[in-house]
Design a protein around this motif. Sequence first.
Motif, mmCIF file in Angstrom:
data_model
loop_
_atom_site.group_PDB
_atom_site.id
_atom_site.type_symbol
_atom_site.label_atom_id
_atom_site.label_comp_id
_atom_site.label_asym_id
_atom_site.label_seq_id
_atom_site.Cartn_x
_atom_site.Cartn_y
_atom_site.Cartn_z
ATOM 1 N N GLY A 100 -13.490 34.459 4.440
ATOM 2 C CA GLY A 100 -12.496 33.522 3.884
ATOM 3 C C GLY A 100 -12.803 32.075 4.210
ATOM 4 N N CYS A 101 -14.092 31.703 4.190
ATOM 5 C CA CYS A 101 -14.464 30.313 4.526
ATOM 6 C C CYS A 101 -14.278 29.377 3.324
ATOM 7 C CB CYS A 101 -15.894 30.233 5.042
ATOM 8 S SG CYS A 101 -17.174 30.593 3.816
ATOM 9 N N LYS A 102 -14.145 29.951 2.158
ATOM 10 C CA LYS A 102 -13.866 29.208 0.909
ATOM 11 C C LYS A 102 -15.052 28.383 0.408
ATOM 12 C CE LYS A 102 -9.250 28.861 2.789
ATOM 13 N NZ LYS A 102 -9.600 28.958 4.200
ATOM 14 N N TYR A 103 -16.202 28.596 0.989
ATOM 15 C CA TYR A 103 -17.386 27.823 0.572
ATOM 16 C C TYR A 103 -17.755 28.126 -0.880
ATOM 17 C CZ TYR A 103 -21.895 25.455 1.138
ATOM 18 O OH TYR A 103 -22.968 24.597 1.019
ATOM 19 N N ALA A 105 -15.768 28.769 -3.245
ATOM 20 C CA ALA A 105 -14.850 28.013 -4.114
ATOM 21 C C ALA A 105 -15.286 26.555 -4.214
ATOM 22 C CB ALA A 105 -13.423 28.099 -3.582
#
Lengths: 207, 287
Positions: A100-103, A105
């Motif tokens: 869930g690091c969102k990289y 995105a």
Amino acid sequence: MKRLAFYYDSSMCSGCKTCQIACKDKNDSPLGVNWRRVYEVTGGDWIKQNNAWKSEVYAYNVSMACNHCEDPICVKNCPTHALYKREDGIVQIDADKCIGCKYCAWVCPYGAPQFDATKGVMTKCDMCADYVDEGKNPSCVDSCPMRTFDFGDYDELKEKYGGEAHIYPLPKQELTNPSILIKAHKDAKRAANENPEVSNMEEVKYA
Amino acid sequence: MHNNEWSLVFFTLISQLSVGILLMFSFLHFVHPNTGYSISIWWKSPEVVVLVLLGIAGIISLLHLGKPMNAPNSINNFMGSWISKEILSLGFLVASVIVLFLIRWVILSPIWLINAMLIVSSIAGFVFIYSMSRIYTIATIPSWDTWYTPVSFFFSVILFGITAIIFMQSQGIGNWSNVFQTKSLILILIVFLLIQMGTNAFHQYQLSSFENLGIEPISFTKGMYFSLFMIRTILLFVLAIGFIFIYIYLPQLNIGSVFVILLMLAIISQEFIGRMMFYQSYFRIGV
């Protein structure tokens, strides 16, 4: 290796967002998570000609989900290998690996990976892989009342419809080589020169 | 700025501070061996400070994850992902600094081994910061994918490193009486502050020439981003003047004064603003 792809006819799309709702319903997505989104591009103006006003406005829609790119920037940059490409070209997320690091995105130029705060992981369109495995179409494709979508092998779709992947406001296809073919709206070329606004950003972000 | 980016701001700044201390310590160790770090146990072994800071940074970095329990997976893609490379290089840095600490203070190894380990740790620190900067050089984010990103990351390391050493000396830790050494450090700091001002201005000029490439409006010449740029520029200017003042009046000046502490706080503030501006400048090609 097979390359599954979407075909989308932007010139036919009425912007009803049935595809968006069908996707949300099928995948039980929470508020703010929209694997498929419909962008409303609006531009132009009224032009005064002598004593009359002439309409030079235009509007068209772009329905966009993950394009399961041939060269997916999300897969390349995911630190955990949670994002991977199946044999048939579908890009999926393994939630058990995702941190869930969102990289993904950050980097995806189509805004495909989206963070699901309730699960703490990234989520994205998987082309309804379970349906595909059963030989069915993704839910967005079959739900469209205007029949703007088709789904299948990229080369077959290309032969059947032609189309392109780069219409305003989408990025140049060289970036990730997306598996999508789009029939552009007649005003898409004009929009590319004028950079008009996407008028439903609030809806796209928070629906 | 999104909420989760605050943890990245602090992670980056604390990491840069720790690597800055390590690199400056190495620099002084080789250039000027009689630095005199013998007053405080903390500065007798700066490795401990570096390790504590890296530990804090590591814990803070977990706060931006949706699933921190899966964090060990973050090194899976070390061939392709700069995040994996960053985490691995952080691990290598921590290990090398621990070894450095052990051979200096526990095993009491010969000086050549300590020198070699100091070089290894410094290289690990360099690789760590380089990997960190590469995470942000992304083809789909034009405002980050520039020369400025790696340069600004290393500038922060240098500024933090020199500032930490000067601050330490101003507090009576180390050998403040070595005016030549301190003046040299201050001179380097002033030069870097001026270069920082120049590079920031040039980067700002380049950003302002960006045209809309995505659907979000870009505003680098007005609003919050531009206000932060102006505040940071003023702070850098004040800092340069302040350190020139210290440089001129160094032997007579009471270096432990509030004036020095204020300048240190201003350095931290401008770096903090710089990180905030960096995240504010995010815009992506496409939708």
